[in-house]
Design a protein around this motif. Structure first.
Motif, PDB file in Angstrom:
ATOM      1  N   THR A   1       0.694  -1.507  -0.563  1.00  0.00           N
ATOM      2  CA  THR A   1       0.244   0.016  -0.139  1.00  0.00           C
ATOM      3  C   THR A   1       0.778   1.648   0.175  1.00  0.00           C
ATOM      4  O   THR A   1       0.828   2.755  -0.829  1.00  0.00           O
ATOM      5  CB  THR A   1      -0.864   0.632   1.178  1.00  0.00           C
ATOM      6  N   ALA A   2       1.819   0.875   0.489  1.00  0.00           N
ATOM      7  CA  ALA A   2       2.677   2.553   1.043  1.00  0.00           C
ATOM      8  C   ALA A   2       3.887   2.379  -0.324  1.00  0.00           C
ATOM      9  O   ALA A   2       3.907   4.220  -0.955  1.00  0.00           O
ATOM     10  CB  ALA A   2       3.655   2.206   2.028  1.00  0.00           C
ATOM     11  N   ASN A   3       3.942   1.134  -0.521  1.00  0.00           N
ATOM     12  CA  ASN A   3       5.360   1.369  -2.137  1.00  0.00           C
ATOM     13  C   ASN A   3       4.595   0.968  -3.421  1.00  0.00           C
ATOM     14  O   ASN A   3       5.416   1.415  -4.368  1.00  0.00           O
ATOM     15  CB  ASN A   3       5.796   0.916  -1.496  1.00  0.00           C
ATOM     16  N   ASN A   4       3.661   0.713  -4.060  1.00  0.00           N
ATOM     17  CA  ASN A   4       3.330   0.054  -4.968  1.00  0.00           C
ATOM     18  C   ASN A   4       3.110   1.472  -5.752  1.00  0.00           C
ATOM     19  O   ASN A   4       2.219   2.333  -5.749  1.00  0.00           O
ATOM     20  CB  ASN A   4       2.403  -0.837  -4.797  1.00  0.00           C
ATOM     21  N   ARG A   5       3.876   0.843  -6.776  1.00  0.00           N
ATOM     22  CA  ARG A   5       3.944   1.881  -7.759  1.00  0.00           C
ATOM     23  C   ARG A   5       2.555   2.235  -8.972  1.00  0.00           C
ATOM     24  O   ARG A   5       2.194   3.569  -9.028  1.00  0.00           O
ATOM     25  CB  ARG A   5       5.330   1.327  -9.141  1.00  0.00           C
ATOM     26  N   ASP A   6       2.006   1.418  -9.009  1.00  0.00           N
ATOM     27  CA  ASP A   6       0.789   0.956  -9.520  1.00  0.00           C
ATOM     28  C   ASP A   6      -0.259   2.494  -8.595  1.00  0.00           C
ATOM     29  O   ASP A   6      -0.764   2.951  -9.197  1.00  0.00           O
ATOM     30  CB  ASP A   6      -0.238  -0.024  -9.699  1.00  0.00           C
ATOM     31  N   TYR A   7      -0.348   1.644  -7.144  1.00  0.00           N
ATOM     32  CA  TYR A   7      -1.335   2.291  -6.044  1.00  0.00           C
ATOM     33  C   TYR A   7      -0.708   3.935  -6.470  1.00  0.00           C
ATOM     34  O   TYR A   7      -1.379   4.438  -6.113  1.00  0.00           O
ATOM     35  CB  TYR A   7      -0.578   1.443  -5.115  1.00  0.00           C
ATOM     36  N   GLN A   8       0.622   3.627  -6.597  1.00  0.00           N
ATOM     37  CA  GLN A   8       1.101   5.751  -6.845  1.00  0.00           C
ATOM     38  C   GLN A   8       0.630   5.927  -7.617  1.00  0.00           C
ATOM     39  O   GLN A   8      -0.140   7.275  -8.016  1.00  0.00           O
ATOM     40  CB  GLN A   8       2.639   5.809  -6.591  1.00  0.00           C
ATOM     41  N   THR A   9       0.631   5.998  -8.833  1.00  0.00           N
ATOM     42  CA  THR A   9       0.063   6.437 -10.075  1.00  0.00           C
ATOM     43  C   THR A   9      -1.145   6.607 -10.513  1.00  0.00           C
ATOM     44  O   THR A   9      -2.169   7.186  -9.839  1.00  0.00           O
ATOM     45  CB  THR A   9       0.150   4.990 -11.121  1.00  0.00           C
ATOM     46  N   GLN A  10      -2.656   5.888  -9.089  1.00  0.00           N
ATOM     47  CA  GLN A  10      -4.081   5.769  -9.113  1.00  0.00           C
ATOM     48  C   GLN A  10      -3.949   6.399  -8.295  1.00  0.00           C
ATOM     49  O   GLN A  10      -5.030   7.317  -8.328  1.00  0.00           O
ATOM     50  CB  GLN A  10      -4.395   4.903  -8.326  1.00  0.00           C
ATOM     51  N   LYS A  11      -3.448   7.143  -6.928  1.00  0.00           N
ATOM     52  CA  LYS A  11      -3.386   8.376  -6.546  1.00  0.00           C
ATOM     53  C   LYS A  11      -2.763   9.746  -6.932  1.00  0.00           C
ATOM     54  O   LYS A  11      -3.486  10.443  -6.719  1.00  0.00           O
ATOM     55  CB  LYS A  11      -2.422   8.601  -5.164  1.00  0.00           C
ATOM     56  N   GLU A  12      -2.207   9.755  -7.649  1.00  0.00           N
ATOM     57  CA  GLU A  12      -2.277  10.792  -8.906  1.00  0.00           C
ATOM     58  C   GLU A  12      -3.230  10.962  -9.972  1.00  0.00           C
ATOM     59  O   GLU A  12      -2.834  12.216  -9.755  1.00  0.00           O
ATOM     60  CB  GLU A  12      -0.794  10.472  -9.262  1.00  0.00           C
ATOM     61  N   ALA A  13      -3.413   9.917 -10.121  1.00  0.00           N
ATOM     62  CA  ALA A  13      -5.062  10.211 -11.433  1.00  0.00           C
ATOM     63  C   ALA A  13      -5.927  10.474 -10.455  1.00  0.00           C
ATOM     64  O   ALA A  13      -6.682  11.358 -11.070  1.00  0.00           O
ATOM     65  CB  ALA A  13      -5.375   8.981 -11.440  1.00  0.00           C
TER      66      ALA A  13
END
Length: 555
Positions: free
Chosen positions: A91-103
């Protein structure tokens, strides 16, 4: 240079204007902070508790939310990762998760811009210049300050106001003459036909508001799918580890059987081919162990990408998680199939979005219809202009001899300018508007079909998940019984072999069956666990918690 000859009041005025301009400047960091505050105010106001826990949704370069998972990258990973630790890391590090937060962030940022279109938009600046007449030698230094704002109203009216102040100094030999020109302007244009309806005017803002809501739903739907994928992969890796351990134990048993058989063969109590067969089975067991160990290590490496940890990181997963599943009585979901389908149709966030797309398409038809109408605008602008000295904003006037014309210094009357306009555009040419209208009708039909398809797809997904769950539960029960039978058969065959009542071949076959039953039981256990996760996800009753884990939200 001639600037030093400016009068003191004029110099002070110029300095004041420049100071105001400089005071309005902000650093890049200040702009970023302003954008961050605006975005997360929007997101916080639109977040519905039904979406899930409001946590772990802010992008990496802002202050984390109070419930966010914070991982100190300088602290080494534990040698054994528990399931909650793995989910938290992902949850803290996954790159795709970060992309979803940026979207999600960029969607709210776009909304902020659309809202700004209906706010006061200020402008201002200063223009300074110098000119010289080559024939007369007269010189002019002129300055102009212009400030105001524009605004779009929900009625479609566009309002603009501005205040301008111009001043100049004209030097003719030792003579100095100057003037200041203030000007106040105001204009408004109001549509009466096309573009006058409030819903039409606000359409872009309405769509931006809804797009942010859609992205919020999509983000939280992604979180449900994400936690299922992380947990699923965790259990699959544990299954691979369990298979490698079973293969290792099977190889050790087969090796013991080979050595035991060889001793009996060397003593003449068994024919030589039985030792050869036992050796062959031991080698096959070793080959299986090597392959299973490689598969486990490869799966563990792939998991590092999901967790967002360095490729060189060294850790294993906690086999106690599988033991806990074996020890626990696996719960069967308390949902009937029809009940699960109805719940999914009401609560699946992705399906709610598709339903709202139909409403968007209906609004777009109305917008396209409005564009077909005639355009009638009424407007007015008022300018108040006062002059003294030189008329600033223009180059100094010259006489026929090329000399600067100097005013007498007496103030001219204030010149008020008022203008009213009516603009009519008849709908004689609406070819592009006609095409857009027709396309909007087609888009509406497509949106309705997409919703019907999404409804049917969701229904089938829940049915499939329900069948998979029932099958996995039954298969797990069967494999547990098969494992008990295979284990008992191996023990009895081993006892008979000890007393010479069973051949080594029978014991090898019994061990092979026991090994296969162990793998099948673990596979059924993991399948049942994953099927349960998939069912809760597809039924729309999974709620993601601040620590990244999940629970069933039956309400």
């Amino acid at each position: 240079m001639i600037l030093h000859r400016l009068s003191i009041p004029l110099s002070l005025a110029l300095t004041a204007v420049l100071a105001v301009g400089l005071a309005g400047c902000r650093s890049a960091d200040q702009y970023k902070a302003e954008a961050d505050e605006q975005v997360y105010t929007i997101i916080d106001n639109k977040w519905d508790d039904a979406f899930g826990s409001k946590a772990n949704y802010k992008i990496s370069d802002v202050e984390p939310d109070p419930n966010a998972i914070i991982i100190d990258s300088s602290v080494p990973l534990p040698p054994v990762l528990t399931l909650p630790q793995a989910v938290a890391l992902a949850t803290a590090n996954n790159r795709d998760y970060q992309t979803q937060k940026e979207a999600l962030y960029t969607s709210a940022l776009d909304l902020g811009l659309e809202r700004h279109n209906f706010e006061n938009q200020f402008f201002g600046g200063v223009l300074s210049g110098y000119s010289k007449n080559d024939q007369s030698g007269d010189e002019v230094v002129f300055n102009e300050g212009n400030f105001g704002f524009n605004r779009l109203l929900s009625t479609g009216a566009r309002v603009s106001t501005h205040v301008a102040v111009s001043w100049a100094e004209i030097l003719l030999g030792n003579r100095l003459s100057g003037g200041v020109t203030p000007m106040l302007g105001f204009s408004v244009i109001q549509p009466l036909l096309r573009g006058s309806n409030r819903d039409i005017v606000l359409e872009n803002l309405t769509q931006a508001e809804r797009n942010t809501l859609y992205q919020l739903r999509a983000f939280n739907r992604y979180r449900q799918e994400f936690v299922v994928s992380v947990v699923t992969q965790y259990y699959l890796i544990l299954q691979a580890h369990d298979a490698a351990e079973n293969a290792r134990k099977n190889y050790q048993t087969m090796l013991w059987l080979y050595r035991k058989t060889k001793l009996l063969t060397d003593a003449g109590r068994l024919p030589k081919f039985e030792a050869d067969r036992a050796k062959s089975e031991a080698l096959n067991a070793l080959d299986t162990y090597v392959r299973q160990r490689k598969l486990h290590e490869q799966a563990l490496d792939d998991y590092k990408i999901v967790l967002g940890v360095p490729a060189a990181a060294r850790f294993t997963l906690d086999p106690a998680e599988i033991q806990q599943l074996r020890a626990a009585e696996l719960p069967y979901p308390e949902f009937a199939e029809d009940e699960a389908i109805q719940t999914a149709l009401q609560r699946r966030l992705d399906l709610v979005n598709v339903a709202d797309f139909v409403v968007d398409a209906q609004r777009k038809v109305k917008v396209a219809e409005d564009a077909l109408r005639a355009e009638l605008n009424v407007g007015a602008d008022i300018a108040e202009l006062g002059r003294s000295g030189v008329d600033i904003g223009r180059q100094p006037r010259l006489d026929r001899g090329g000399r600067v014309m100097i005013d007498t210094g007496r103030p001219d009357p204030i010149n008020d300018q008022v203008r009213a306009v009516i603009e009519l555009d008849l709908p004689l040419e609406r070819e592009s508007e006609k095409n857009l209208y027709r396309k909007s009708l087609i888009a509406l039909s497509q949106a309705q079909r997409n919703y019907e398809l999404a409804t049917d797809t969701t229904t089938l997904e829940v049915r499939r998940a329900y069948r998979d769950l029932k099958e996995a539960a039954e298969r797990y029960r069967i494999q547990q019984e098969s494992l008990a039978v295979a284990k008992d058969h191996f023990r009895r065959t081993y006892a008979m072999f000890q007393y010479g009542q069973a051949s080594s071949r029978r014991l090898i076959d019994a061990q092979g069956d026991f090994h296969s039953a162990q793998d099948a039981a673990t596979d059924a256990l993991v399948d049942y666990t994953i099927a349960t996760l998939n069912f809760y996800r597809d039924a729309g009753v999974m709620r993601v918690l601040p620590d990244g884990m999940w629970k069933v939200n039956a309400k």
